[in-house]
Scaffold this motif. Structure first.
Motif, PDB file in Angstrom:
ATOM      1  N   GLY A  46       4.278  -6.265  10.743  1.00  0.00           N
ATOM      2  CA  GLY A  46       3.189  -5.400  10.289  1.00  0.00           C
ATOM      3  C   GLY A  46       3.738  -4.133   9.678  1.00  0.00           C
ATOM      4  N   LEU A  47       2.827  -3.236   9.306  1.00  0.00           N
ATOM      5  CA  LEU A  47       3.198  -1.986   8.652  1.00  0.00           C
ATOM      6  C   LEU A  47       2.365  -0.871   9.268  1.00  0.00           C
ATOM      7  CD1 LEU A  47       4.936  -1.162   6.154  1.00  0.00           C
ATOM      8  CD2 LEU A  47       2.879  -1.429   4.758  1.00  0.00           C
ATOM      9  N   ASP A  48       3.043   0.177   9.787  1.00  0.00           N
ATOM     10  CA  ASP A  48       2.268   1.264  10.398  1.00  0.00           C
ATOM     11  C   ASP A  48       2.843   2.636  10.037  1.00  0.00           C
ATOM     12  OD1 ASP A  48       4.457   1.548  12.067  1.00  0.00           O
ATOM     13  OD2 ASP A  48       3.419   1.019  13.915  1.00  0.00           O
ATOM     14  N   SER A  49       2.429   3.647  10.773  1.00  0.00           N
ATOM     15  CA  SER A  49       2.765   5.085  10.591  1.00  0.00           C
ATOM     16  C   SER A  49       1.999   5.694   9.399  1.00  0.00           C
ATOM     17  CB  SER A  49       4.270   5.329  10.541  1.00  0.00           C
ATOM     18  OG  SER A  49       4.779   5.321   9.250  1.00  0.00           O
ATOM     19  N   SER A  50       2.445   6.862   8.927  1.00  0.00           N
ATOM     20  CA  SER A  50       1.663   7.671   7.942  1.00  0.00           C
ATOM     21  C   SER A  50       1.277   6.853   6.717  1.00  0.00           C
ATOM     22  CB  SER A  50       2.487   8.833   7.437  1.00  0.00           C
ATOM     23  OG  SER A  50       3.318   9.321   8.423  1.00  0.00           O
ATOM     24  N   GLU A  51      -0.021   6.714   6.507  1.00  0.00           N
ATOM     25  CA  GLU A  51      -0.461   5.785   5.461  1.00  0.00           C
ATOM     26  C   GLU A  51      -0.496   6.413   4.053  1.00  0.00           C
ATOM     27  OE1 GLU A  51      -4.371   4.164   6.068  1.00  0.00           O
ATOM     28  OE2 GLU A  51      -4.127   2.719   4.438  1.00  0.00           O
ATOM     29  N   VAL A  52      -1.146   7.579   3.967  1.00  0.00           N
ATOM     30  CA  VAL A  52      -1.361   8.159   2.641  1.00  0.00           C
ATOM     31  C   VAL A  52      -0.019   8.524   1.997  1.00  0.00           C
ATOM     32  CG1 VAL A  52      -2.467  10.056   1.370  1.00  0.00           C
ATOM     33  CG2 VAL A  52      -3.668   8.957   3.272  1.00  0.00           C
ATOM     34  N   GLY A  53       0.170   8.098   0.758  1.00  0.00           N
ATOM     35  CA  GLY A  53       1.433   8.346   0.058  1.00  0.00           C
ATOM     36  C   GLY A  53       2.461   7.259   0.280  1.00  0.00           C
ATOM     37  N   HIS A  54       2.125   6.275   1.131  1.00  0.00           N
ATOM     38  CA  HIS A  54       3.052   5.161   1.381  1.00  0.00           C
ATOM     39  C   HIS A  54       2.325   3.837   1.161  1.00  0.00           C
ATOM     40  CE1 HIS A  54       5.985   7.989   2.929  1.00  0.00           C
ATOM     41  NE2 HIS A  54       5.015   8.540   3.647  1.00  0.00           N
ATOM     42  N   PRO A  55       2.073   3.495  -0.091  1.00  0.00           N
ATOM     43  CA  PRO A  55       1.275   2.298  -0.394  1.00  0.00           C
ATOM     44  C   PRO A  55       1.983   1.006   0.035  1.00  0.00           C
ATOM     45  CG  PRO A  55       2.205   3.263  -2.401  1.00  0.00           C
ATOM     46  CD  PRO A  55       2.508   4.221  -1.301  1.00  0.00           C
ATOM     47  N   PRO A  56       1.196   0.017   0.443  1.00  0.00           N
ATOM     48  CA  PRO A  56       1.774  -1.244   0.920  1.00  0.00           C
ATOM     49  C   PRO A  56       2.726  -1.913  -0.071  1.00  0.00           C
ATOM     50  CG  PRO A  56      -0.563  -1.161   1.451  1.00  0.00           C
ATOM     51  CD  PRO A  56      -0.276   0.044   0.612  1.00  0.00           C
ATOM     52  N   HIS A  57       2.444  -1.799  -1.386  1.00  0.00           N
ATOM     53  CA  HIS A  57       3.244  -2.579  -2.349  1.00  0.00           C
ATOM     54  C   HIS A  57       4.737  -2.284  -2.257  1.00  0.00           C
ATOM     55  CE1 HIS A  57       4.374   0.434  -5.355  1.00  0.00           C
ATOM     56  NE2 HIS A  57       3.204   1.004  -5.116  1.00  0.00           N
ATOM     57  N   ALA A 103      -2.396  -4.705   0.387  1.00  0.00           N
ATOM     58  CA  ALA A 103      -1.947  -5.428   1.589  1.00  0.00           C
ATOM     59  C   ALA A 103      -2.281  -6.917   1.446  1.00  0.00           C
ATOM     60  CB  ALA A 103      -2.611  -4.841   2.828  1.00  0.00           C
ATOM     61  N   LEU A 104      -3.462  -7.198   0.887  1.00  0.00           N
ATOM     62  CA  LEU A 104      -3.877  -8.601   0.731  1.00  0.00           C
ATOM     63  C   LEU A 104      -3.074  -9.301  -0.365  1.00  0.00           C
ATOM     64  CD1 LEU A 104      -7.761  -8.085   0.939  1.00  0.00           C
ATOM     65  CD2 LEU A 104      -6.310  -9.151   2.685  1.00  0.00           C
ATOM     66  N   GLU A 105      -2.945  -8.620  -1.491  1.00  0.00           N
ATOM     67  CA  GLU A 105      -2.369  -9.310  -2.654  1.00  0.00           C
ATOM     68  C   GLU A 105      -0.850  -9.230  -2.724  1.00  0.00           C
ATOM     69  OE1 GLU A 105      -4.723  -7.719  -5.893  1.00  0.00           O
ATOM     70  OE2 GLU A 105      -6.289  -9.229  -5.528  1.00  0.00           O
ATOM     71  N   LYS A 106      -0.278  -8.114  -2.280  1.00  0.00           N
ATOM     72  CA  LYS A 106       1.185  -7.964  -2.391  1.00  0.00           C
ATOM     73  C   LYS A 106       1.897  -8.355  -1.093  1.00  0.00           C
ATOM     74  CE  LYS A 106       0.890  -5.685  -6.420  1.00  0.00           C
ATOM     75  NZ  LYS A 106       0.689  -6.535  -7.573  1.00  0.00           N
ATOM     76  N   LEU A 107       1.235  -8.133   0.043  1.00  0.00           N
ATOM     77  CA  LEU A 107       1.904  -8.454   1.320  1.00  0.00           C
ATOM     78  C   LEU A 107       1.369  -9.747   1.939  1.00  0.00           C
ATOM     79  CD1 LEU A 107       2.068  -4.891   2.998  1.00  0.00           C
ATOM     80  CD2 LEU A 107       3.570  -5.887   1.265  1.00  0.00           C
ATOM     81  N   LYS A 108       0.324 -10.299   1.340  1.00  0.00           N
ATOM     82  CA  LYS A 108      -0.263 -11.587   1.777  1.00  0.00           C
ATOM     83  C   LYS A 108      -0.634 -11.571   3.262  1.00  0.00           C
ATOM     84  CE  LYS A 108       1.062 -13.620  -2.204  1.00  0.00           C
ATOM     85  NZ  LYS A 108       0.294 -13.012  -3.267  1.00  0.00           N
ATOM     86  N   VAL A 109      -1.240 -10.479   3.696  1.00  0.00           N
ATOM     87  CA  VAL A 109      -1.525 -10.351   5.131  1.00  0.00           C
ATOM     88  C   VAL A 109      -2.661 -11.273   5.576  1.00  0.00           C
ATOM     89  CG1 VAL A 109      -0.700  -7.965   5.256  1.00  0.00           C
ATOM     90  CG2 VAL A 109      -3.129  -8.405   4.806  1.00  0.00           C
ATOM     91  N   SER A 110      -2.598 -11.678   6.834  1.00  0.00           N
ATOM     92  CA  SER A 110      -3.663 -12.510   7.421  1.00  0.00           C
ATOM     93  C   SER A 110      -4.771 -11.655   8.010  1.00  0.00           C
ATOM     94  CB  SER A 110      -3.119 -13.355   8.568  1.00  0.00           C
ATOM     95  OG  SER A 110      -1.933 -13.980   8.227  1.00  0.00           O
ATOM     96  N   ARG A 111      -4.430 -10.406   8.360  1.00  0.00           N
ATOM     97  CA  ARG A 111      -5.441  -9.499   8.932  1.00  0.00           C
ATOM     98  C   ARG A 111      -5.159  -8.105   8.387  1.00  0.00           C
ATOM     99  NH1 ARG A 111      -4.157 -11.620  14.809  1.00  0.00           N
ATOM    100  NH2 ARG A 111      -2.865  -9.754  14.997  1.00  0.00           N
TER     101      ARG A 111
END
Ligand code: HPA
Ligand code: ZN
Length: 361
Positions: free
Chosen positions: A170-181, A213-221
């Motif tokens: 998974g991916l966590d911690s400070s979200e803004v400024g750290h995009p999933p892609h 998160a859906l399109e670049k990381l292919k997450v299930s949730r």
């Protein structure tokens, strides 16, 4: 008044699954002090009360600053075992029968604590919980998005010898400024290695991060995902594909994602047909475990029995268990619902529950 009381009992008793809990965020101040003492470490807090008083956060980052301080006491395998076991005992008392736990290895390996020690301590507690408490579980490794992709890749390599014990990343911690892609290459490698994927998105960040998160990381949730409401096309996709959102109501209020629970959109999202689940996130810091989260939203949003049931059912369906195991949980839920409805029937007819049970046995 009576209805509220029975609804509270219903919430306490219904079998539950938790899908969004950072194990380091379950470190209660009492255990934090006990572990710091035995490791001969000092804390920046003088007492349990001072830690509790410090649990007033402006936003996600101000929480993470304190969370990282507390985590520094964890050094030995026994420490990781103890925090995990303490969490498991708590949720056992709340009728949680399945849990999917995040851990943040980089916080520990960056302090020189070996990855193996962390994962072994947690895993041993999870195994014991299966044997002694009947709680099944999955373990999910979270990469900290505020750190580099190289650090995430190194962490993934450290996890490979423990693939049997770790179901997803998974991916966590400070979200803004750290995009999933930014983390797409790590997630791609993780999927090649057989890991499932999830990501925190749309907690403080925009709906666009959920798309990524859906399109670049292919997450299930999607973990949190409450900002999906900003985007009608996204809502349509989440509903059509029943992509689960692991919503954490008390966390969202503590971190000012919503001003208060009455303004939380969990009921709205459920009404739109989204696969909403309820979770505790960092229960030691946000004012409660899964039951407290359910109780609080029930009261603030006037949720009915069916809405609670639907969110529990969603969580069972959203687990990373196989189909047979999922069905086992769903059967347990239906049995509970049947027994609960019979209890009401009996009460309304003035027959004692024991008599009804006797006639069924
Ligand atoms: N959000 C994001 N990252 C986290 C959290 C959280 O609530 N807890 C631990 N890491
Ligand atoms: Zn979280």
């Amino acid at each position: 008044m009576k209805t509220t009381h029975t609804l509270k009992t219903f919430i306490r008793n219904i079998p539950k699954a938790e899908l969004h809990i950072h194990i380091e965020g379950s470190l209660e101040p009492e255990l934090m002090f006990e572990i710091s003492r035995r490791n001969g470490l000092s804390l920046p807090f003088s007492s349990v009360e001072e830690v509790r008083r410090a649990c007033k956060f402006k936003n996600l980052q101000s929480f993470l600053d304190i969370y990282y301080e507390g985590v520094r006491v964890l050094c030995q395998k026994q420490d990781f075992y103890d925090i995990t076991w303490a969490y498991l005992k708590r949720i056992h008392a709340q009728n949680v029968c399945h849990t999917e736990i995040f851990f943040d290895p980089q916080i520990h390996t960056d302090r020189g604590i070996p990855f193996e020690l962390v994962v072994t301590g947690i895993h041993q507690a999870l195994q014991n919980a299966q044997q002694q408490l009947g709680i099944s579980s999955k373990l999910i490794l979270c990469f900290q998005r505020c750190l580099s992709i190289e650090s995430a890749m190194k962490t993934l390599r450290q996890a490979l010898p423990f693939k049997e014990w770790i179901t997803g990343v998974g991916l966590d911690s400070s979200e803004v400024g750290h995009p999933p892609h930014k983390f797409a290459p790590v997630f791609e490698k993780a999927m090649e290695e057989g890991f499932l994927t999830v990501a925190h998105a749309g907690e403080e960040g925009p709906a666009e991060y959920i798309w990524q998160a859906l399109e670049k990381l292919k997450v299930s949730r999607i973990d949190h995902g409450v900002h999906c409401v900003e985007d009608a096309r996204l809502i349509k996709k989440l509903v059509a594909e029943q992509i689960p959102l692991t919503v954490c109501p008390l966390s969202n209020v503590k971190l000012h994602v919503f001003n208060n629970l009455a303004e939380h959109n969990v009921k709205h999202l459920l009404g739109l047909g989204l696969c909403v689940t309820v979770n505790s996130d960092d229960p030691a810091y946000f004012g409660g475990y899964i039951t407290e989260n359910f109780l609080a939203i029930q009261e603030a949003l006037n949720l009915d029995r069916h809405e609670i049931y639907q969110m529990v059912k969603n969580s069972f369906q959203a687990t990373f268990l196989n189909d047979k195991e999922k069905q086992g949980l769903l059967d347990r839920l239906e049995k509970f619902m049947f027994q609960d409805s019979q209890k009401d029937l009996v009460k309304n007819k003035g027959i004692s529950y024991d008599m009804r049970k006797a006639s069924h046995c």
